[in-house]
Scaffold this motif. Structure first.
Motif, PDB file in Angstrom:
ATOM      1  N   GLY A  90     -10.007  -5.434  29.913  1.00  9.98           N
ATOM      2  CA  GLY A  90     -10.896  -4.640  29.093  1.00  9.98           C
ATOM      3  C   GLY A  90     -10.239  -3.457  28.425  1.00  9.98           C
ATOM      4  N   PHE A  91     -11.017  -2.796  27.575  1.00 11.25           N
ATOM      5  CA  PHE A  91     -10.544  -1.672  26.773  1.00 11.25           C
ATOM      6  C   PHE A  91     -11.610  -0.589  26.739  1.00 11.25           C
ATOM      7  CE2 PHE A  91      -8.632  -5.538  25.279  1.00 11.25           C
ATOM      8  CZ  PHE A  91      -7.318  -5.223  24.976  1.00 11.25           C
ATOM      9  N   PHE A  92     -11.166   0.662  26.618  1.00 14.62           N
ATOM     10  CA  PHE A  92     -12.090   1.748  26.336  1.00 14.62           C
ATOM     11  C   PHE A  92     -12.549   1.613  24.884  1.00 14.62           C
ATOM     12  CE2 PHE A  92      -9.081   3.765  29.414  1.00 14.62           C
ATOM     13  CZ  PHE A  92      -9.969   3.885  30.463  1.00 14.62           C
ATOM     14  N   VAL A  93     -13.820   1.904  24.643  1.00 11.90           N
ATOM     15  CA  VAL A  93     -14.334   1.951  23.279  1.00 11.90           C
ATOM     16  C   VAL A  93     -14.175   3.381  22.789  1.00 11.90           C
ATOM     17  CG1 VAL A  93     -16.331   1.568  21.783  1.00 11.90           C
ATOM     18  CG2 VAL A  93     -15.983   0.130  23.808  1.00 11.90           C
ATOM     19  N   VAL A  94     -13.536   3.549  21.617  1.00 14.81           N
ATOM     20  CA  VAL A  94     -13.250   4.886  21.100  1.00 14.81           C
ATOM     21  C   VAL A  94     -13.563   4.936  19.605  1.00 14.81           C
ATOM     22  CG1 VAL A  94     -11.497   5.471  22.821  1.00 14.81           C
ATOM     23  CG2 VAL A  94     -10.817   4.266  20.734  1.00 14.81           C
ATOM     24  N   THR A  95     -13.699   6.165  19.100  1.00 19.86           N
ATOM     25  CA  THR A  95     -13.882   6.389  17.665  1.00 19.86           C
ATOM     26  C   THR A  95     -12.905   7.475  17.226  1.00 19.86           C
ATOM     27  OG1 THR A  95     -15.602   8.039  18.057  1.00 19.86           O
ATOM     28  CG2 THR A  95     -16.319   5.766  17.722  1.00 19.86           C
ATOM     29  N   ASP A  96     -12.725   7.573  15.892  1.00 16.50           N
ATOM     30  CA  ASP A  96     -11.789   8.578  15.386  1.00 16.50           C
ATOM     31  C   ASP A  96     -12.480   9.879  15.000  1.00 16.50           C
ATOM     32  OD1 ASP A  96     -13.113   7.649  13.192  1.00 16.50           O
ATOM     33  OD2 ASP A  96     -11.339   6.955  12.103  1.00 16.50           O
ATOM     34  N   ARG A  97     -13.760  10.005  15.314  1.00 18.38           N
ATOM     35  CA  ARG A  97     -14.469  11.270  15.133  1.00 18.38           C
ATOM     36  C   ARG A  97     -15.414  11.468  16.309  1.00 18.38           C
ATOM     37  NH1 ARG A  97     -19.510  10.769  11.929  1.00 18.38           N
ATOM     38  NH2 ARG A  97     -19.001  12.803  11.026  1.00 18.38           N
ATOM     39  N   ALA A  98     -15.738  12.750  16.564  1.00 13.73           N
ATOM     40  CA  ALA A  98     -16.501  13.057  17.780  1.00 13.73           C
ATOM     41  C   ALA A  98     -17.988  12.782  17.624  1.00 13.73           C
ATOM     42  CB  ALA A  98     -16.273  14.519  18.175  1.00 13.73           C
ATOM     43  N   ALA A  99     -18.616  13.421  16.670  1.00 16.24           N
ATOM     44  CA  ALA A  99     -20.067  13.280  16.512  1.00 16.24           C
ATOM     45  C   ALA A  99     -20.471  13.887  15.171  1.00 16.24           C
ATOM     46  CB  ALA A  99     -20.789  13.988  17.664  1.00 16.24           C
ATOM     47  N   PRO A 100     -21.589  13.430  14.604  1.00 20.09           N
ATOM     48  CA  PRO A 100     -22.400  12.303  15.087  1.00 20.09           C
ATOM     49  C   PRO A 100     -21.765  10.970  14.712  1.00 20.09           C
ATOM     50  CG  PRO A 100     -23.328  13.195  13.069  1.00 20.09           C
ATOM     51  CD  PRO A 100     -22.175  14.082  13.415  1.00 20.09           C
ATOM     52  N   ILE A 101     -22.013   9.934  15.530  1.00 17.32           N
ATOM     53  CA  ILE A 101     -21.471   8.601  15.292  1.00 17.32           C
ATOM     54  C   ILE A 101     -22.555   7.745  14.644  1.00 17.32           C
ATOM     55  CG2 ILE A 101     -20.375   6.604  16.343  1.00 17.32           C
ATOM     56  CD1 ILE A 101     -18.764   9.189  16.545  1.00 17.32           C
ATOM     57  N   THR A 102     -22.224   7.121  13.519  1.00 19.16           N
ATOM     58  CA  THR A 102     -23.176   6.284  12.794  1.00 19.16           C
ATOM     59  C   THR A 102     -22.715   4.833  12.799  1.00 19.16           C
ATOM     60  OG1 THR A 102     -22.075   6.550  10.650  1.00 19.16           O
ATOM     61  CG2 THR A 102     -23.667   8.251  11.296  1.00 19.16           C
ATOM     62  N   ASN A 103     -23.538   3.962  12.239  1.00 20.13           N
ATOM     63  CA  ASN A 103     -23.191   2.539  12.157  1.00 20.13           C
ATOM     64  C   ASN A 103     -21.948   2.306  11.321  1.00 20.13           C
ATOM     65  OD1 ASN A 103     -25.564   2.303  13.538  1.00 20.13           O
ATOM     66  ND2 ASN A 103     -26.716   1.327  11.902  1.00 20.13           N
ATOM     67  N   GLN A 104     -21.689   3.195  10.357  1.00 22.93           N
ATOM     68  CA  GLN A 104     -20.562   2.997   9.459  1.00 22.93           C
ATOM     69  C   GLN A 104     -19.230   3.441  10.059  1.00 22.93           C
ATOM     70  OE1 GLN A 104     -23.609   4.343   8.309  1.00 22.93           O
ATOM     71  NE2 GLN A 104     -24.061   2.234   7.660  1.00 22.93           N
ATOM     72  N   ASP A 105     -19.270   4.181  11.151  1.00 24.24           N
ATOM     73  CA  ASP A 105     -18.023   4.648  11.766  1.00 24.24           C
ATOM     74  C   ASP A 105     -17.345   3.509  12.506  1.00 24.24           C
ATOM     75  OD1 ASP A 105     -18.025   7.497  11.124  1.00 24.24           O
ATOM     76  OD2 ASP A 105     -19.817   7.591  12.369  1.00 24.24           O
ATOM     77  N   PRO A 106     -16.051   3.294  12.232  1.00 20.96           N
ATOM     78  CA  PRO A 106     -15.350   2.185  12.904  1.00 20.96           C
ATOM     79  C   PRO A 106     -15.168   2.463  14.388  1.00 20.96           C
ATOM     80  CG  PRO A 106     -13.797   3.529  11.673  1.00 20.96           C
ATOM     81  CD  PRO A 106     -15.165   4.046  11.336  1.00 20.96           C
ATOM     82  N   ARG A 107     -15.169   1.393  15.160  1.00 18.36           N
ATOM     83  CA  ARG A 107     -14.879   1.482  16.586  1.00 18.36           C
ATOM     84  C   ARG A 107     -13.496   0.893  16.835  1.00 18.36           C
ATOM     85  NH1 ARG A 107     -19.920   3.092  15.103  1.00 18.36           N
ATOM     86  NH2 ARG A 107     -21.199   3.707  16.886  1.00 18.36           N
TER      87      ARG A 107
END
Length: 462
Positions: A90-107
């Motif tokens: 498995g892998f941690f799920v991460v984003t390249d920005r903190a908040a707010p996270i929207t549907n358009q933000d890549p994972r």
């Protein structure tokens, strides 16, 4: 011409071995990169149709890059509770920005668990990616949704305050000396309802009756303040298994509506012949067999024993656990007083459990659940595409993600104070380095030799 094809074959060897050298260089450079997965260039022969009998045309070699994403590195101890590793798939799920996270933000997906707390309280790793998880609601309930990454948000350990928890119970572990207090004489005839009470003595030692023994305990009020409550004991000379007892406030001015200064309760504490507390005949808490409990009304209460109006706090209802209150023929002593409740505190650190639950630990001893880390798995992790920051993105080769709670459905466990090391073996890489350098030199030799042969062919005319 066969010689010309040899030139092309030599050139393909140079290209393939250059790619291999690049992969080896990346592997060596990332030997100490947390959870880095080594790359390897495999060679595959290229063959063209040999249509002319007795003639051979060289086709060369092709290079295919292979990622060893599923090969786990060693789990090594780390110094921080937010250094976390995945033990298993498995892998941690991460984003390249903190908040707010929207549907358009890549994972993105990573096994690099070297997370630290940024200035805003979010957990971010060395690659600049923010850890995602299912957040707990106000009641500490977590509702994981494996099918929707949008239900996961960046985990923040500072944007939370500790709740005030009023004291509702105090566990008393103490002994009253059955032999009494040698040489101790009360300062006057005892009467709990008059100026001869032990509460009067606590308020002004020039008055009242001096107790044989007093202990104090702290209780947390509705605003998070600490109130001092005392219990005083005076042995009944007429009954060796009975003690006069009073519960009173220190200072007395914090209590209103009582008969004597600060007095909350008064009565008898009785013991069985084996020295254990006898609730059935004790009257400190009301009629015999009443539960050991004392109540203080709110500051706004119009009557009764209550907190002083100037305090502006709600009432307290405290149970005393007197299971370990004894009367033995040994020195009077308090072994421990353990009240529950907590004042407002600041976050000291985060804790991460094996099931991925992240909690904030406060300096007042309180622990609050913040959320749970989700672990993403793929049918073919080696098919993921690598991106900057030691992370990956989903591809058609990797298959679709499935986010699971740690330790469930094939997802690995989460280990705190640990980091996954790179799966690069330096001995293997240096060996491959030598082999690749030799193969590159040999391919260049093919080109120079073919060139010499073409020179010889051209010189035939001369």
């Amino acid at each position: 011409m066969s010689i010309t094809s040899a030139l092309y074959a030599g050139a393909s060897g140079l290209i393939a071995n250059s790619a291999s050298m690049a992969a080896i260089s990346d592997n060596i450079a990332n030997t100490n990169t947390t959870a880095y997965k080594r790359n390897q260039v495999n060679f595959s022969s290229l063959v063209t149709a040999q249509l002319v009998e007795g003639r051979y045309g060289a086709s060369g070699v092709g290079a295919v890059t292979r990622q060893f994403v599923t090969s786990q590195g060693l789990i090594q101890a780390a110094a921080s509770p937010t250094d976390i590793a995945i033990g298993g798939a498995g892998f941690f799920v991460v984003t390249d920005r903190a908040a707010p996270i929207t549907n358009q933000d890549p994972r993105f997906y990573t096994r690099s668990g070297s997370f630290t707390v940024d200035a805003d309280g979010f957990l971010v790793n060395d690659g600049g990616y923010y850890l995602q998880g299912w957040l707990a609601d106000a009641n500490g309930t977590i509702t994981p949704d494996p099918s929707d990454l949008n239900q996961m948000q960046s985990i923040n350990i500072k944007n939370v305050s500790a709740q005030v928890i009023q004291t509702t119970e105090v566990i008393v572990n103490a002994n009253l000396d059955k032999r009494g207090v040698p040489g101790s004489l009360p300062s006057g005839p005892y009467n709990a309802a008059t100026a001869a009470s032990m509460s009067d003595y606590a308020d002004d030692p020039a008055t009242g009756t001096r107790p044989d023994f007093t202990f104090q305990m702290n209780v947390i009020d509705s605003s998070g303040g600490t109130r001092r409550i005392a219990m005083s004991f005076l042995q009944d000379d007429a009954n060796p298994n009975s003690w006069y007892a009073e519960i009173h406030s220190v200072p007395a001015s914090e209590i209103a509506g009582s008969v004597r200064p600060g007095q909350i309760r008064s009565g008898l504490i009785n013991f069985n012949t084996d020295g254990t507390f006898d609730q059935t005949t004790s009257t400190l808490f009301g009629p015999p067999n009443s539960p050991p409990n004392f109540t203080i009304g709110a500051s706004s209460a119009p009557a009764g024993i209550r907190y002083a109006a100037g305090l502006g706090i709600d009432g307290s209802d405290v149970d005393l656990n007197l299971t370990n209150l004894t009367q033995f023929a040994s020195l009077t002593t308090v072994n421990s007083l353990n009240p529950n409740g907590s004042t407002v505190g600041a976050v000291l650190r985060a804790e991460v459990a094996e099931d991925g639950k992240v909690s904030a630990v406060f300096d007042n001893g309180q622990i609050r659940l913040l959320g749970q880390i989700g672990i993403a798995t793929f049918p073919n992790p080696d098919g993921l595409d690598a991106v900057t920051g030691n992370a990956y993105v989903e591809t058609s080769r990797s298959g679709e993600y499935s986010v699971k709670q740690p330790q469930l459905g094939g997802a690995g466990s989460v280990e705190s104070y640990a980091l996954e090391a790179s799966n690069v073996d330096l001995a293997t890489e240096f060996t491959n380095l030598i082999i690749t350098q030799r193969a590159y030199s040999a391919s260049s030799k093919v080109i120079t030799t073919s060139d010499q042969m073409l020179d010889e062919l051209i010189n035939i005319k001369r």
